[in-house]
Design a protein around this motif. Sequence first.
Motif, PDB file in Angstrom:
ATOM      1  N   PRO A  87       3.876   3.744 -13.652  1.00  0.00           N
ATOM      2  CA  PRO A  87       4.747   2.597 -13.383  1.00  0.00           C
ATOM      3  C   PRO A  87       5.339   2.712 -11.987  1.00  0.00           C
ATOM      4  N   ALA A  88       5.504   1.586 -11.330  1.00  0.00           N
ATOM      5  CA  ALA A  88       5.998   1.602  -9.956  1.00  0.00           C
ATOM      6  C   ALA A  88       6.914   0.421  -9.712  1.00  0.00           C
ATOM      7  N   VAL A  89       7.822   0.616  -8.781  1.00  0.00           N
ATOM      8  CA  VAL A  89       8.706  -0.442  -8.294  1.00  0.00           C
ATOM      9  C   VAL A  89       8.288  -0.748  -6.866  1.00  0.00           C
ATOM     10  N   ARG A  90       8.146  -2.024  -6.543  1.00  0.00           N
ATOM     11  CA  ARG A  90       7.748  -2.432  -5.195  1.00  0.00           C
ATOM     12  C   ARG A  90       8.839  -3.272  -4.567  1.00  0.00           C
ATOM     13  N   GLY A  91       9.072  -3.077  -3.290  1.00  0.00           N
ATOM     14  CA  GLY A  91      10.044  -3.888  -2.574  1.00  0.00           C
ATOM     15  C   GLY A  91       9.948  -3.642  -1.083  1.00  0.00           C
ATOM     16  N   GLN A  92      10.685  -4.397  -0.330  1.00  0.00           N
ATOM     17  CA  GLN A  92      10.746  -4.219   1.117  1.00  0.00           C
ATOM     18  C   GLN A  92      12.188  -3.986   1.534  1.00  0.00           C
ATOM     19  N   ALA A  93      12.335  -3.172   2.554  1.00  0.00           N
ATOM     20  CA  ALA A  93      13.683  -2.859   3.041  1.00  0.00           C
ATOM     21  C   ALA A  93      13.596  -2.548   4.522  1.00  0.00           C
ATOM     22  N   MET A  94      14.738  -2.667   5.181  1.00  0.00           N
ATOM     23  CA  MET A  94      14.819  -2.276   6.587  1.00  0.00           C
ATOM     24  C   MET A  94      15.256  -0.820   6.662  1.00  0.00           C
ATOM     25  N   VAL A  95      14.551  -0.052   7.479  1.00  0.00           N
ATOM     26  CA  VAL A  95      14.872   1.361   7.675  1.00  0.00           C
ATOM     27  C   VAL A  95      15.452   1.511   9.075  1.00  0.00           C
ATOM     28  N   ALA A 133      10.001  -1.522   6.050  1.00  0.00           N
ATOM     29  CA  ALA A 133       9.191  -0.635   5.227  1.00  0.00           C
ATOM     30  C   ALA A 133       8.734  -1.331   3.952  1.00  0.00           C
ATOM     31  N   ASP A 134       7.509  -1.025   3.566  1.00  0.00           N
ATOM     32  CA  ASP A 134       6.987  -1.427   2.260  1.00  0.00           C
ATOM     33  C   ASP A 134       7.283  -0.272   1.316  1.00  0.00           C
ATOM     34  N   ILE A 172      18.216  -0.684   4.028  1.00  0.00           N
ATOM     35  CA  ILE A 172      19.015  -1.893   3.840  1.00  0.00           C
ATOM     36  C   ILE A 172      18.173  -2.921   3.093  1.00  0.00           C
ATOM     37  N   SER A 173      18.682  -3.382   1.955  1.00  0.00           N
ATOM     38  CA  SER A 173      18.008  -4.415   1.177  1.00  0.00           C
ATOM     39  C   SER A 173      18.901  -5.655   1.131  1.00  0.00           C
ATOM     40  N   PRO A 174      18.378  -6.831   1.480  1.00  0.00           N
ATOM     41  CA  PRO A 174      19.218  -8.044   1.449  1.00  0.00           C
ATOM     42  C   PRO A 174      19.611  -8.443   0.032  1.00  0.00           C
ATOM     43  N   ASN A 175      18.782  -8.075  -0.953  1.00  0.00           N
ATOM     44  CA  ASN A 175      19.091  -8.401  -2.344  1.00  0.00           C
ATOM     45  C   ASN A 175      19.751  -7.201  -3.004  1.00  0.00           C
ATOM     46  N   GLN A 190       2.360   3.199   9.257  1.00  0.00           N
ATOM     47  CA  GLN A 190       3.405   2.484   9.989  1.00  0.00           C
ATOM     48  C   GLN A 190       4.433   1.829   9.075  1.00  0.00           C
ATOM     49  N   THR A 191       4.063   1.578   7.809  1.00  0.00           N
ATOM     50  CA  THR A 191       4.958   0.764   6.970  1.00  0.00           C
ATOM     51  C   THR A 191       5.304   1.389   5.625  1.00  0.00           C
ATOM     52  N   ARG A 192       4.566   2.390   5.170  1.00  0.00           N
ATOM     53  CA  ARG A 192       4.730   2.886   3.800  1.00  0.00           C
ATOM     54  C   ARG A 192       5.907   3.851   3.692  1.00  0.00           C
ATOM     55  N   LEU A 193       6.671   3.674   2.627  1.00  0.00           N
ATOM     56  CA  LEU A 193       7.795   4.557   2.305  1.00  0.00           C
ATOM     57  C   LEU A 193       7.877   4.708   0.786  1.00  0.00           C
TER      58      LEU A 193
END
Length: 430
Positions: free
Chosen positions: A113-121, A130-131, A184-187, A217-220
């Motif tokens: 199981p995984a959680v996916r989201g985007q955030a500013m690092v 970051a993805d 940082i996540s806007p939501n 470049q984008t994975r976290l």
Amino acid sequence: MAARTAPFSRFEFMIAWRYLRARRAEGGVSVMTWISLIGITLGVAALIATLAVRAGFRAEFVSTIVGSNPQITVYSAPTEVVEGSGVYSKLIRDYEARTKRIKAIPGVVTAAPAVRGQAMVSFADRSNVADVYGLALSDLKNIPRIAHSDEAQGNIDNFDQGIAMGIGMARDLGVTVGDTVKLISPNGAKTPFGTSPRVNAYKVEYIFSAGRYDIDQTRLYMPFAEAQSFFNREGGADEIDVDVTDPERVGEWATAISDASGKGTLLWTWKDASGSFLRALGIEDNVMFIILSILVLIASMNITSGLIMLVKNKGRDIGILRTMGLSQGSILRIFFICGAFIGVIGTAAGLTIGVLFAANIDHVMGFVNWLNGGDAWDPSIRGIYHLPAKLQPWDVVKAVSLSLSLSFVVTIFPARRAARMNPVEALRYE
């Protein structure tokens, strides 16, 4: 009546070899022989090297995809959170039970199981998008290109105490293992005044290289429970990531996984994501093979030109050989052997050069970089960091078979012309 001789007798090879080695003053065409030989050698070498590079590029590209991404991703169709509420969610609430059922399917290697989201690092005065993947440590260790990265920094066992990020992102941010970054996540948190951004600080415990520029470049990655809290996914997961024994045949598991996951399941495979690119690579491979085959054909045509000149120069010899009792078949085979010698030797030389090129592709690219005064291979465009080469037996067989076939075929016309030459006409003006 001309005496019959055994096909491809020793004397036929001896005469053919003498004609090939003859100097121009003796009526030979050594220059045309060398031109034909070099042309076939370069054509075969180019064909083998190109096929090896194309096969290596595809293998490396696929390896970076299936080695750092789920081969099959299980989603849930939107379902109503509370009956009659009109609010729908794609969150998988029963992810533990679904994961257990999927793992029980024969051929399934891992299911997580995984959680996916985007955030500013952000770190110091630098920031990046970051993805973010939320995974358990045990599941992260099952991702080959992440857990077994050649350029890894830090200790993956400390992942639960912080986060892991790609080496490209770390380089852009100026981050090393042990540094603390802000996500940082806007939501974020929901308050009576609306949703406020969520800002959390995490220690970088592990830096990896997946072998793909865009991923690095984008994975976290962050721990699964922490990702649930950070992205407001408490009690649920966004997806279930599945790997199978044979990534090239992922479609064979689609029905079983869909049935095990239950009603409302949606599947997305790595071939759905990259299939169009792989098909484009396949088309390009076929086009390149056709183009280089034409070059081999052009090189083979030089054999025809050389043999026609050889037949013309050896008209007197042909007449003498015919009057001595050689049959038309023997004359045909002598000149066929002349052309075949060129084709076989040129093909063998081209095979050797092509294999050496593929085996030393790193040194070749180093030389190209030196000529260009910089990096001739841009990973931001190509996706992967180096130009690989993979020699496949079938590709070598195709190249060798094509070259030999063309060399033999184009030899038949001038050989038949020599065989049909009238010995009386050949000796009339001698």
